[in-house]
Design an enzyme around this catalytic site. Structure first.
Site, PDB file in Angstrom:
ATOM      1  N   TRP A 373       0.802  -1.074  -0.078  1.00  0.00           N
ATOM      2  CA  TRP A 373       0.126   0.071  -0.067  1.00  0.00           C
ATOM      3  C   TRP A 373       0.808   1.207   0.101  1.00  0.00           C
ATOM      4  O   TRP A 373       0.305   2.375  -0.176  1.00  0.00           O
ATOM      5  CB  TRP A 373      -1.012   0.100   1.131  1.00  0.00           C
ATOM      6  N   ASP A 374       2.025   1.356   0.308  1.00  0.00           N
ATOM      7  CA  ASP A 374       3.120   2.051   0.240  1.00  0.00           C
ATOM      8  C   ASP A 374       2.861   3.012  -1.113  1.00  0.00           C
ATOM      9  O   ASP A 374       2.799   4.244  -1.185  1.00  0.00           O
ATOM     10  CB  ASP A 374       4.471   1.587   0.247  1.00  0.00           C
ATOM     11  N   GLU A 501       1.074  -1.962  12.535  1.00  0.00           N
ATOM     12  CA  GLU A 501       1.187  -3.317  12.539  1.00  0.00           C
ATOM     13  C   GLU A 501       1.729  -4.102  13.849  1.00  0.00           C
ATOM     14  O   GLU A 501       2.095  -5.158  14.094  1.00  0.00           O
ATOM     15  CB  GLU A 501       2.280  -4.014  11.519  1.00  0.00           C
ATOM     16  N   LYS A 613       3.362   0.933  16.074  1.00  0.00           N
ATOM     17  CA  LYS A 613       4.689   0.975  15.403  1.00  0.00           C
ATOM     18  C   LYS A 613       4.740   2.174  14.439  1.00  0.00           C
ATOM     19  O   LYS A 613       5.793   2.658  13.983  1.00  0.00           O
ATOM     20  CB  LYS A 613       4.792  -0.388  14.438  1.00  0.00           C
ATOM     21  N   GLN A 614       3.562   2.815  14.178  1.00  0.00           N
ATOM     22  CA  GLN A 614       3.567   3.922  13.013  1.00  0.00           C
ATOM     23  C   GLN A 614       2.135   4.505  12.970  1.00  0.00           C
ATOM     24  O   GLN A 614       1.304   3.980  13.864  1.00  0.00           O
ATOM     25  CB  GLN A 614       3.751   3.284  11.672  1.00  0.00           C
TER      26      GLN A 614
END
Length: 782
Positions: A373-374, A501, A613-614
């Site tokens: 998906w980046d 994640e 994580k993000q």
């Protein structure tokens, strides 16, 4: 912000290495890699590397050319991904070994920078001209000295071709220089270790030799992948430069083909060879055409000449930088980082509608060459507003994968609709760890979001009618398939994983639900627009999809009643139904060496804690910006910043953009700098296995969306520029609806200039601005 030791001089248009270093060689192979969206060549020297084990990974890669292997599960389950795909390390065509002697071949010495004595040395990647150049002087153990210059390029205007030139000048002797030009097919992929981000579970050599051809200056290997069934022709043509014909001595050693050229030279006289190489595969052409195409291309390249290719490369890049350059006044390190990132994005992205851009580009084997998906959320906007034709090609890739997405939806027990894969090359799901793979259903909404951006920016109704509408509506069906209505009548989406994640398999992930809501609204609006404006297209697509006339209203209703978790006490948007009830991670007692957490703790340990994580909710604040009040954004940012590790390279750029919007100028700049030089300074410690293309694109987002305050959600263009205290000014450009707009910000204020196009309307800090061909410039005081 932590002050880092920047290893490269801060040249705004060049990456320069002034001494070879075994400790950084593996990393520099990535940074000095060349590519053109199809071919990727790591930055290992032509003569190879004799340094310690583990300090080099010589690799050449072809975007989309892959092998497949069965995924072996000790305990399997229905509909788990069955086959992995991984980008292959293909034959090394750049090899040129160099031997010198004083006329007596028995006393010959091989050039090796790590042996003898290296004098002057410089290696540079010229971002304006797209050429990797190395110059040095070297003294052999015998005392013979040479000067060497090599130049290399991977042609940006011909995806199959690369070229290089090597020149050697004896400085204190007369004798013979021997060039051994090789085509080496004895290459392997990196095997997986304990880091899930690196390597492939390869069971053996992936390329089987079918035949080899070698005559005169020409060499070619014909190989086929064992499982995916693709044929590859790798071919080279070597010539001695500026001299009467020197006969090649041909040699074959299994998978290695060599041509040796012995050139007598006097002291101070230059000897040089030029080499042209190409790759053609049966993914693109019929197998019978591969060898003729290779011969024709190499003959044409030799006829044109290396210097002419250099000129063409510079012309291509001049056009790119004219549109895409981001200029920073006051920070050369940052300027270098931004241009380096943009250059690597151009080198990495597929442009043929059949390939995409992998998480590591074509610079290394991290993440096996998979597309994520980046592309849609991080990388797509850069190309949309700088080279929209490439953005369209990226969407064409998703169109080409629609049938695979439909098959995946059936495997996942959806009676209708399409579910795009989390990790893939050819369209099939390759993620073996479903909690952080298949469960990320938001991939469908991410793709729909990029389609909406594309249509808003280009007005390309033809593409909407031909492809976009069907993708958007087929993927929207999945939400009504996976979601349901709870006892309060709210539409809920259970057991999914959002962008974060470190939190998996939850109910009502905020990002997923919010993006699904926007997706469903968009799909319903497209269905209504087609029925009204393009009834024939509507009828054709409805028939192709077996679309029930009631479905669009069902999508609109689910969007209206979507559950979007919110904690009234904290006045923040909850990441999911359970996130705030989890035990906070003990950051104070987690040693620095235990980051990233995924390499030091079992997933279940991480999942039980309140740790990110993000960016997750914070990413929704950016993508769906107009749906949130500024105070809500600030409270969400404050809360989630405190529990986010930024172990993902996708995180810091998003926190930078939102920090800029909510008024945290210092944090915005620190996060931005972390993103801008993430690979150059190797802040995540794994750039040796490939660049981080999403973070590279996140740097452009940080300038345009962050400090420029650019937003386009809702179809309107708006800016809210700020100037970081560390800069004197900055400029960037965007293409929109056939117009080219330049935005310049400095201490005096903001200047908008319509560089191309008839008219453009937007807002500046909420105030309307209109530019026309007659009045192309507008200024706003600071």
């Amino acid at each position: 912000m932590q002050v880092r030791n920047h290893r490269f001089p801060p040249d705004p248009w060049c990456l320069r290495e002034d001494a070879p270093d075994a400790a950084s060689h593996f990393l520099n192979e990535t940074l000095f890699a060349l590519g053109n969206g199809y071919i990727g060549v790591r930055g290992t020297a032509e003569e190879g590397w004799s340094g310690p084990a583990g300090t080099s990974r010589d690799g050449t890669y072809l975007n989309g050319f892959h092998e497949s292997e069965p995924i072996h599960y000790p305990e399997t389950a229905f509909a788990l991904a069955k086959t992995n795909q991984f980008m292959l390390n293909v034959p090394n065509a750049k090899g040129i070994a160099i031997w010198i002697d004083d006329g007596n071949a028995s006393s010959g010495e091989r050039f090796d920078p790590l042996q003898g004595t290296l004098g002057t040395y410089r290696r540079s990647l010229d971002l304006r001209h797209g050429v990797l150049e190395r110059t040095l002087t070297w003294t052999a153990p015998s005392g013979r000295s040479i000067a060497l210059r090599s130049r290399r390029l991977v042609c940006l205007d011909n995806r199959h071709l690369l070229a290089l030139e090597v020149e050697v000048t004896p400085l204190n002797f007369s004798g013979t220089v021997r060039f051994v030009s090789s085509l080496d097919g004895a290459v392997r992929n990196l095997e997986a270790g304990d880091d899930p981000r690196i390597g492939s579970a390869v069971s053996g050599a992936s390329l089987q030799l079918l035949s080899a051809e070698q005559e005169g200056d020409f060499s070619a290997l014909v190989q086929r992948t064992r499982n995916s069934g693709f044929t590859l022709v790798s071919a080279t043509l070597t010539e001695v430069a500026d001299r009467p014909a020197v006969q090649a001595q041909c040699r074959r050693d299994d998978l290695r083909l060599e041509q040796t050229y012995a050139i007598p030279v006097a002291q101070g006289e230059k000897a040089a060879v030029r080499k042209y190489a190409c790759y053609h595969t049966s993914r693109d052409y019929p197998e019978t055409e591969l060898m003729p195409r290779s011969r024709d291309l190499l003959d044409a390249a030799r006829a044109e000449g290396f210097d002419a290719l250099v000129v063409r490369q510079a012309a291509y890049l001049a056009g790119f930088w004219q549109q895409a350059d981001v200029e920073i006044d006051g920070d050369d390190l940052l300027q270098q980082g931004i241009r380096f990132n943009q250059y690597h994005l151009l080198q990495s992205v597929g442009r043929d509608g059949k390939t995409n851009i992998s998480a590591k580009g074509v610079t290394g084997e991290g993440y096996e060459g998979h597309y994520f998906w980046d592309t849609e959320i991080y990388i797509f906007p850069f190309f949309l507003y700088n080279k929209p034709e490439i953005a369209r090609a990226l969407l064409e890739y998703r169109w080409a994968g629609l049938e695979s997405a439909r098959r995946r939806a059936r495997q996942m027990s959806h009676a209708k609709g399409a579910l795009y894969p989390w990790r893939t090359i050819a369209g099939e799901e390759c993620s073996a760890y479903f909690p952080a793979g298949t469960a990320q259903y938001h991939i469908n909404a991410d793709i729909a979001y990029s389609i909406r951006q594309y249509l808003d920016a280009t007005g390309d109704d033809a593409w909407l009618r031909a492809h976009g509408a069907e993708i958007v509506m087929e993927t929207a069906r999945i939400w009504t398939g996976i979601g349901s209505y709870d006892r309060q009548g709210r539409f809920v989406i259970n057991e999914v994983t959002g962008p974060d994640e470190y939190t998996a398999l939850v109910n009502n992930n905020y990002y997923t639900n919010a993006m699904a809501q926007a997706h469903l609204e968009f799909a319903a609006a497209i269905a209504a627009r087609l029925a009204s404006e393009f009834p024939e297209d509507h009828a054709r697509i409805a028939q192709s999809m077996s679309l029930d006339p009631a479905e669009p209203e069902e999508w609109a209703n689910a969007a209206r009643l979507m559950r979007l978790p919110y904690d009234a006490e904290l006045r923040i948007h909850e990441q999911d139904d359970s996130f705030l009830s989890k035990k906070p991670w003990d950051f104070a007692n987690t040693p620095a060496e235990n980051y990233p957490l995924l390499l030091n703790y079992h997933p279940m340990v991480i999942y039980r804690h309140q740790v990110c994580k993000q960016a997750d909710v914070v990413l929704a604040l950016l993508l769906l910006s107009s749906r949130f009040e500024l105070d809500d954004k600030r409270r969400d940012f404050d809360y989630y910043e405190a529990v986010t590790t930024h172990d993902s390279s996708l995180s810091s750029c998003i926190f930078s953009i939102v920090a800029a919007e909510v008024g945290y100028a210092g944090k915005a700049y620190d996060y931005f700098m972390e993103t801008a030089r993430l690979d150059l300074d190797d802040t995540h410690g794994n750039t040796c296995h490939g660049v981080h293309t999403a973070a590279m694109a996140g740097t452009w987002l940080g300038v345009a969306y962050g400090f420029g305050g650019m937003r386009t959600d809702g179809g309107s263009l708006r800016f809210a520029p700020t100037l970081p205290a560390q800069w004197q000014g900055y400029r960037f450009r965007i293409q929109l609806r056939g117009c080219l707009l330049e935005v310049g910000v400095n201490v005096a204020g903001t200047t908008y200039r319509l560089a191309r196009g008839d008219a453009l309307r937007f807002t500046h800090h909420g105030r309307p601005v209109e530019l026309t061909a007659a009045q192309p410039e507008h200024q706003e005081a600071a």
